[in-house]
Design an enzyme around this catalytic site. Structure first.
Site, PDB file in Angstrom:
ATOM      1  N   CYS A 147       0.820  -1.227   0.000  1.00  0.00           N
ATOM      2  CA  CYS A 147       0.000   0.000   0.000  1.00  0.00           C
ATOM      3  C   CYS A 147       0.849   1.271   0.000  1.00  0.00           C
ATOM      4  O   CYS A 147       0.344   2.357  -0.276  1.00  0.00           O
ATOM      5  CB  CYS A 147      -0.934   0.008   1.197  1.00  0.00           C
ATOM      6  SG  CYS A 147      -2.077  -1.367   1.184  1.00  0.00           S
ATOM      7  N   HIS A 200      -3.367   7.241   3.465  1.00  0.00           N
ATOM      8  CA  HIS A 200      -3.710   5.996   2.757  1.00  0.00           C
ATOM      9  C   HIS A 200      -5.143   5.614   3.116  1.00  0.00           C
ATOM     10  O   HIS A 200      -5.543   5.634   4.282  1.00  0.00           O
ATOM     11  CB  HIS A 200      -2.735   4.893   3.170  1.00  0.00           C
ATOM     12  CG  HIS A 200      -3.144   3.541   2.689  1.00  0.00           C
ATOM     13  ND1 HIS A 200      -3.548   3.305   1.391  1.00  0.00           N
ATOM     14  CD2 HIS A 200      -3.228   2.339   3.336  1.00  0.00           C
ATOM     15  CE1 HIS A 200      -3.862   2.025   1.258  1.00  0.00           C
ATOM     16  NE2 HIS A 200      -3.678   1.427   2.416  1.00  0.00           N
ATOM     17  N   ASN A 205      -9.962  -0.228   0.014  1.00  0.00           N
ATOM     18  CA  ASN A 205      -8.495  -0.117   0.005  1.00  0.00           C
ATOM     19  C   ASN A 205      -7.985  -0.587  -1.366  1.00  0.00           C
ATOM     20  O   ASN A 205      -8.099  -1.768  -1.698  1.00  0.00           O
ATOM     21  CB  ASN A 205      -7.923  -0.985   1.139  1.00  0.00           C
ATOM     22  CG  ASN A 205      -6.407  -0.895   1.246  1.00  0.00           C
ATOM     23  OD1 ASN A 205      -5.745  -0.357   0.359  1.00  0.00           O
ATOM     24  ND2 ASN A 205      -5.867  -1.433   2.315  1.00  0.00           N
TER      25      ASN A 205
HETATM   26  C1  LIG Z   1     -10.396  -6.003   9.565  1.00  0.00           C
HETATM   27  C2  LIG Z   1     -11.043  -5.014  10.527  1.00  0.00           C
HETATM   28  C3  LIG Z   1     -12.051  -4.171   9.798  1.00  0.00           C
HETATM   29  C4  LIG Z   1     -11.785  -5.806  11.589  1.00  0.00           C
HETATM   30  O1  LIG Z   1     -12.406  -4.899  12.484  1.00  0.00           O
HETATM   31  P1  LIG Z   1     -12.274  -5.103  14.058  1.00  0.00           P
HETATM   32  O2  LIG Z   1     -13.058  -4.036  14.680  1.00  0.00           O
HETATM   33  O3  LIG Z   1     -10.802  -5.198  14.377  1.00  0.00           O
HETATM   34  O4  LIG Z   1     -12.988  -6.478  14.236  1.00  0.00           O
HETATM   35  P2  LIG Z   1     -12.427  -7.791  14.919  1.00  0.00           P
HETATM   36  O5  LIG Z   1     -11.381  -8.415  14.064  1.00  0.00           O
HETATM   37  O6  LIG Z   1     -12.065  -7.447  16.327  1.00  0.00           O
HETATM   38  O7  LIG Z   1     -13.696  -8.696  14.891  1.00  0.00           O
HETATM   39  C5  LIG Z   1     -14.841  -8.426  15.689  1.00  0.00           C
HETATM   40  C6  LIG Z   1     -15.890  -9.441  15.374  1.00  0.00           C
HETATM   41  O8  LIG Z   1     -16.450  -9.185  14.088  1.00  0.00           O
HETATM   42  C7  LIG Z   1     -16.409 -10.355  13.282  1.00  0.00           C
HETATM   43  N1  LIG Z   1     -16.244  -9.966  11.902  1.00  0.00           N
HETATM   44  C8  LIG Z   1     -15.084  -9.872  11.202  1.00  0.00           C
HETATM   45  N2  LIG Z   1     -15.352  -9.479   9.934  1.00  0.00           N
HETATM   46  C9  LIG Z   1     -16.688  -9.324   9.854  1.00  0.00           C
HETATM   47  C10 LIG Z   1     -17.544  -8.935   8.820  1.00  0.00           C
HETATM   48  N3  LIG Z   1     -17.103  -8.620   7.589  1.00  0.00           N
HETATM   49  N4  LIG Z   1     -18.874  -8.874   9.083  1.00  0.00           N
HETATM   50  C11 LIG Z   1     -19.354  -9.166  10.299  1.00  0.00           C
HETATM   51  N5  LIG Z   1     -18.576  -9.565  11.316  1.00  0.00           N
HETATM   52  C12 LIG Z   1     -17.269  -9.632  11.104  1.00  0.00           C
HETATM   53  C13 LIG Z   1     -15.233 -11.132  13.815  1.00  0.00           C
HETATM   54  O9  LIG Z   1     -15.361 -12.493  13.496  1.00  0.00           O
HETATM   55  C14 LIG Z   1     -15.357 -10.879  15.293  1.00  0.00           C
HETATM   56  O10 LIG Z   1     -16.312 -11.713  15.812  1.00  0.00           O
HETATM   57  P3  LIG Z   1     -16.091 -12.408  17.253  1.00  0.00           P
HETATM   58  O11 LIG Z   1     -15.997 -11.276  18.241  1.00  0.00           O
HETATM   59  O12 LIG Z   1     -17.317 -13.252  17.410  1.00  0.00           O
HETATM   60  O13 LIG Z   1     -14.814 -13.175  17.132  1.00  0.00           O
HETATM   61  C15 LIG Z   1      -9.989  -4.122  11.224  1.00  0.00           C
HETATM   62  O14 LIG Z   1      -9.209  -4.889  12.082  1.00  0.00           O
HETATM   63  C16 LIG Z   1      -9.095  -3.437  10.244  1.00  0.00           C
HETATM   64  O15 LIG Z   1      -9.529  -2.609   9.467  1.00  0.00           O
HETATM   65  N6  LIG Z   1      -7.781  -3.723  10.279  1.00  0.00           N
HETATM   66  C17 LIG Z   1      -6.806  -3.079   9.411  1.00  0.00           C
HETATM   67  C18 LIG Z   1      -6.959  -3.630   8.045  1.00  0.00           C
HETATM   68  C19 LIG Z   1      -6.218  -2.830   7.048  1.00  0.00           C
HETATM   69  O16 LIG Z   1      -6.487  -1.673   6.886  1.00  0.00           O
HETATM   70  N7  LIG Z   1      -5.279  -3.474   6.351  1.00  0.00           N
HETATM   71  C20 LIG Z   1      -4.546  -2.876   5.321  1.00  0.00           C
HETATM   72  C21 LIG Z   1      -3.498  -1.974   5.870  1.00  0.00           C
HETATM   73  S1  LIG Z   1      -2.585  -1.265   4.582  1.00  0.00           S
END
Ligand SMILES: CC(C)(COP(=O)(O)OP(=O)(O)OC[C@H]1O[C@@H](n2cnc3c(N)ncnc32)[C@H](O)[C@@H]1OP(=O)(O)O)[C@@H](O)C(=O)NCCC(=O)NCCS
Length: 324
Positions: free
Chosen positions: A111, A251, A281
């Site tokens: 990215c 970003h 993204n």
């Molecule tokens: C991926 C991301 C959106 C997940 O959000 P989060 O708030 O961290 O969510 P969590 O991973 O803690 O998951 C919370 C719950 O939602 C669930 N969940 C995950 N994806 C889901 C979706 N698409 N829809 C519904 N529920 C979802 C998980 O399974 C988890 O359930 P649980 O509590 O029963 O285990 C977040 O971590 C993120 O944006 N990370 C950075 C990603 C990124 O930008 N990467 C590129 C960088 S260049």
């Protein structure tokens, strides 16, 4: 001074909304919007590749700059979704836009790729040996997404952007770019198979190892910390204060990440550019898609200082200050 003398983007027409995703994995529009700020993303059709998106953006950027493809002597493509492992997507694009006088290569910094490529091009031009560079960020991430994994498939989209660079008076000046990396983060965001470590096999396909794998929570925390730090460093190194910045272009990975960074840096909402809601993204295309959208939306005026902050797999990161 090295200047950006033209920019443009190209996005595939097909829109994949959160409601569409709801039919593919267990998720909801509400969850995706609340956790990421993403409402829709673009998806290229099967017979359109990263090179096609990049070539189209490049043609438009050349037109915007008023430069013939034959004048380009350096062509750099930032991508993590190349058409093939070899040859480079830069060479494929060179052929598509007929930039026959250019040295061409790909750059891999996920990215952060566009900013890395911009800095490499800047330094080639500063050497005086190269006169006109074309920098492209292009991604067809839909081909690398595991469409059964709701934690990642909601995040990514396809798209491309390009910028033409030249030394001289005209255009938008690159005041500075500062890059960094920390290879201790390689396991947290990766596409494990398809290279020399795990060549394609039935097993790698069965295990979805050709798709993006990510520890979302950890990447989230690192992204905020690093983007804050690189933003502050970029301000300090350019001798500017945050009050001197008219637009912050981070970003576009997740609105919550952007909001946290902006809050820690005390940038008010109106100074922060956002289009992650429309494209998700787009990795190496993200920054140039944001800059070009900001330009077309009238958010950039002559003389404005623009602060850019990026973060990506590797980990890689970068900050930059432009004078528009
Ligand atoms: C991926 C991301 C959106 C997940 O959000 P989060 O708030 O961290 O969510 P969590 O991973 O803690 O998951 C919370 C719950 O939602 C669930 N969940 C995950 N994806 C889901 C979706 N698409 N829809 C519904 N529920 C979802 C998980 O399974 C988890 O359930 P649980 O509590 O029963 O285990 C977040 O971590 C993120 O944006 N990370 C950075 C990603 C990124 O930008 N990467 C590129 C960088 S260049």
């Amino acid at each position: 001074m090295i200047n950006i003398i033209g920019t443009a983007t190209y996005l595939p027409e097909k829109v994949l909304t959160n409601d569409d995703l709801q039919k593919m994995v267990q998720t909801s529009d509400e969850w995706i919007v609340e956790r990421t700020g993403i409402r829709e993303r673009r998806i290229a059709s099967q017979d359109v590749y990263a090179s096609d998106l990049g070539a189209e953006a490049a043609k438009r950027a050349l037109k915007d700059a008023g430069v013939e493809a034959s004048r380009i002597d350096l062509l750099i493509v930032a991508t993590m979704s190349p058409d093939m492992l070899c040859p480079s997507t830069a060479c494929v694009i060179q052929q598509k836009i007929e930039a026959w006088n250019a040295a061409a290569f790909d750059l891999s910094a996920a990215c952060s790729g566009f900013l890395y490529a911009l800095d490499v091009a800047k330094k080639f031009l500063e050497s005086g040996e190269y006169k006109t560079a074309l920098v492209i960020g292009t991604e067809k991430l839909s081909s690398l997404v595991n469409w059964k994994d709701r934690t990642t498939c909601i995040l990514f989209g396809d798209g491309a952007g390009a910028a033409v660079l030249k030394k001289g008076e005209k255009g938008h000046s690159i005041l500075g770019i500062w890059l960094g990396a920390d290879g201790r983060g390689t396991d947290l965001l990766k596409i494990p198979a398809g290279g020399s470590m795990l060549p394609a096999s039935r097993e790698t396909v069965d295990k979805d190892q050709h798709c993006i794998q990510m520890d979302g929570r950890e990447v989230y925390k690192r992204a905020i910390d690093v983007m804050c730090r690189i933003s502050q460093e970029s301000l300090q190194k350019s001798g500017l204060k945050k009050e001197d910045i008219q637009l912050f272009v981070p970003h576009q990975a997740n609105k919550r990440i952007i909001d946290s960074v902006a809050k820690r840096l005390s940038f008010p909402e109106e100074k922060v550019f956002l289009n992650v809601d429309r494209y998700g993204n787009t990795s190496a295309a993200s920054i140039i898609l944001a800059l070009d959208d900001a330009k077309r939306e009238g958010r950039l005026h002559k003389g404005d200082h623009v602060l850019i902050a990026v973060f990506g797999a590797g980990f890689t990161w970068g900050g930059a200050v432009l004078k528009w």
